[in-house]
Design an enzyme around this catalytic site. Sequence first.
Site, mmCIF file in Angstrom:
data_model
loop_
_atom_site.group_PDB
_atom_site.id
_atom_site.type_symbol
_atom_site.label_atom_id
_atom_site.label_comp_id
_atom_site.label_asym_id
_atom_site.label_seq_id
_atom_site.Cartn_x
_atom_site.Cartn_y
_atom_site.Cartn_z
ATOM 1 N N LYS A 127 0.798 -1.113 0.031
ATOM 2 C CA LYS A 127 0.271 0.138 0.126
ATOM 3 C C LYS A 127 0.805 1.260 0.004
ATOM 4 C CE LYS A 127 -4.256 -1.695 0.652
ATOM 5 N NZ LYS A 127 -5.827 -1.849 1.391
ATOM 6 N N LYS A 209 -4.000 -9.923 -6.695
ATOM 7 C CA LYS A 209 -4.934 -10.243 -5.858
ATOM 8 C C LYS A 209 -6.078 -9.178 -6.439
ATOM 9 C CE LYS A 209 -5.861 -8.018 -2.082
ATOM 10 N NZ LYS A 209 -6.623 -7.917 -0.519
ATOM 11 N N LYS A 212 -10.824 -4.628 -4.178
ATOM 12 C CA LYS A 212 -12.016 -3.644 -4.610
ATOM 13 C C LYS A 212 -11.432 -2.324 -4.650
ATOM 14 C CE LYS A 212 -13.295 -4.113 0.287
ATOM 15 N NZ LYS A 212 -12.383 -3.774 0.936
HETATM 16 P P1 ATP Z 1 -8.627 -3.134 -0.476
HETATM 17 O O1 ATP Z 1 -8.657 -3.081 -1.910
HETATM 18 O O2 ATP Z 1 -9.196 -1.814 -0.152
HETATM 19 O O3 ATP Z 1 -7.341 -3.306 0.191
HETATM 20 P P2 ATP Z 1 -9.607 -5.763 -0.485
HETATM 21 O O4 ATP Z 1 -10.529 -5.995 -1.558
HETATM 22 O O5 ATP Z 1 -8.416 -6.441 -0.604
HETATM 23 O O6 ATP Z 1 -9.634 -4.239 -0.041
HETATM 24 P P3 ATP Z 1 -10.294 -5.967 2.361
HETATM 25 O O7 ATP Z 1 -11.233 -5.432 2.890
HETATM 26 O O8 ATP Z 1 -8.883 -5.664 2.594
HETATM 27 O O9 ATP Z 1 -10.271 -6.128 0.656
HETATM 28 O O10 ATP Z 1 -10.478 -7.635 2.721
HETATM 29 C C1 ATP Z 1 -11.662 -8.225 3.310
HETATM 30 C C2 ATP Z 1 -11.622 -9.803 3.397
HETATM 31 O O11 ATP Z 1 -11.619 -10.257 2.170
HETATM 32 C C3 ATP Z 1 -10.078 -10.432 3.870
HETATM 33 O O12 ATP Z 1 -10.474 -11.406 4.521
HETATM 34 C C4 ATP Z 1 -9.157 -10.581 2.795
HETATM 35 O O13 ATP Z 1 -8.495 -11.754 3.218
HETATM 36 C C5 ATP Z 1 -10.571 -11.242 1.838
HETATM 37 N N1 ATP Z 1 -10.354 -10.839 0.432
HETATM 38 C C6 ATP Z 1 -9.872 -9.766 -0.124
HETATM 39 N N2 ATP Z 1 -9.478 -9.900 -1.605
HETATM 40 C C7 ATP Z 1 -9.561 -11.192 -1.592
HETATM 41 C C8 ATP Z 1 -9.244 -11.896 -2.748
HETATM 42 N N3 ATP Z 1 -8.869 -11.338 -3.801
HETATM 43 N N4 ATP Z 1 -9.139 -13.415 -2.594
HETATM 44 C C9 ATP Z 1 -9.311 -13.716 -1.326
HETATM 45 N N5 ATP Z 1 -9.792 -13.182 -0.293
HETATM 46 C C10 ATP Z 1 -9.794 -11.826 -0.266
#
Ligand code: ATP
Length: 344
Positions: A127, A209, A212
């Site tokens: 980040k 990954k 969102k």
């Molecule tokens: P950001 O993009 O804002 O960092 P994010 O999409 O990575 O957000 P988080 O809010 O950080 O989402 O994650 C919420 C939950 O979803 C966590 O348990 C994380 O491990 C899971 N998660 C997020 N993205 C993935 C992914 N691509 N595959 C599997 N699990 C995920």
Amino acid sequence: MSENINIAPEQAAPEKRKRIFSGVQPSGILTLGNYLGAIKNWVALQNDYDCLYCVVDLHAITVRQVPTDLRRRTLEGLALYVACGIDPEKSIMFVQSHVPSHAELAWVLGCYTGFGELSRMTQFKDKSQKHSDNINAGLFTYPVLMAADILLYQADLVPVGLDQKQHIEITRDVAQRFNGIYGDVFTIPEPYIPKTGMKINSLTDPTKKMSKSDPNPASFVAIIESRDETIRKIKRAVTDSDAVVRYAEGKDGINNLMTIYSSFTGKSFDEIEKEFDGKGYGDFKAAVGEVCADGLENVRAEYARIIKDKAYLEGIMKDGAEKALYLSKKTLSKVYKKVGFYAK
Ligand code: ATP
Ligand code: LTN
């Protein structure tokens, strides 16, 4: 990695119900990654465990947010939890900033966390690179707040995607360090990571990954987008030119689509390879799009219904925050006593 850090579906429901805590940041529209990596498991777990599911808005501001968007997404996040099947009669759902204990415990735990260990966090490194104009202290101490979330409720299990494993490990280290000094204050939590779906990758760059907060909406499937959009995005997903549906090193795009297909159908990679033997990527992508849209159909319909009922959602939030506050205060007052704060 041993099989068992992944979920153990064979894990029987315990005698005294164990506690679960998890959360998602309202930092964007929730994706298929959030669903398969986290929320889908939360639903499955709520019958056998006492669960707290939080919309972690304090975490979201470690990256700059537009206030009106953050406010709207917080409500939408909670609505999605309900639409995915989290039952407010069974689980506590709440918004992190509604329970001040999180920020309070985070301060204390920050004094028991090393600068060195925070510097090693991959999420911080990623980040800081992505937001090089805003490498703030909150981004650095993000894992301390997450440790506070989990330890406040004496959670036994934390269902998350693979990317969060390192944050659970630091939570365990901090808890063990604190317990080592003051006695058994915190339960040491375990990660609970799904076997398939632990990491869903981006559709436009399958080495990364799915996220969102990715500015390119073609890179993710949003839980609540339309059926056609999902099918279209999957059809356009980046794949290799080898044209054989096979799970193999270097075939990140196909591996990712196979993971998604497997998560929705329960089929193994071997079975999927056989099913698409002799067929091209076009057929395979169409099938992935269909199972994905089918698998999300009920959630989408529920969401469309629930999001209109703001009073219902605010009721869940308020009730959840009251219950969470009550539980969190038990741990917080114990911690304050242990470290030597003068009682009120
Ligand atoms: P950001 O993009 O804002 O960092 P994010 O999409 O990575 O957000 P988080 O809010 O950080 O989402 O994650 C919420 C939950 O979803 C966590 O348990 C994380 O491990 C899971 N998660 C997020 N993205 C993935 C992914 N691509 N595959 C599997 N699990 C995920
Ligand atoms: N850091 C997590 C979100 C999160 C979380 C938590 C998950 C914040 N506090 C406590 C589980 C338990 C993420 O997914 N990025």
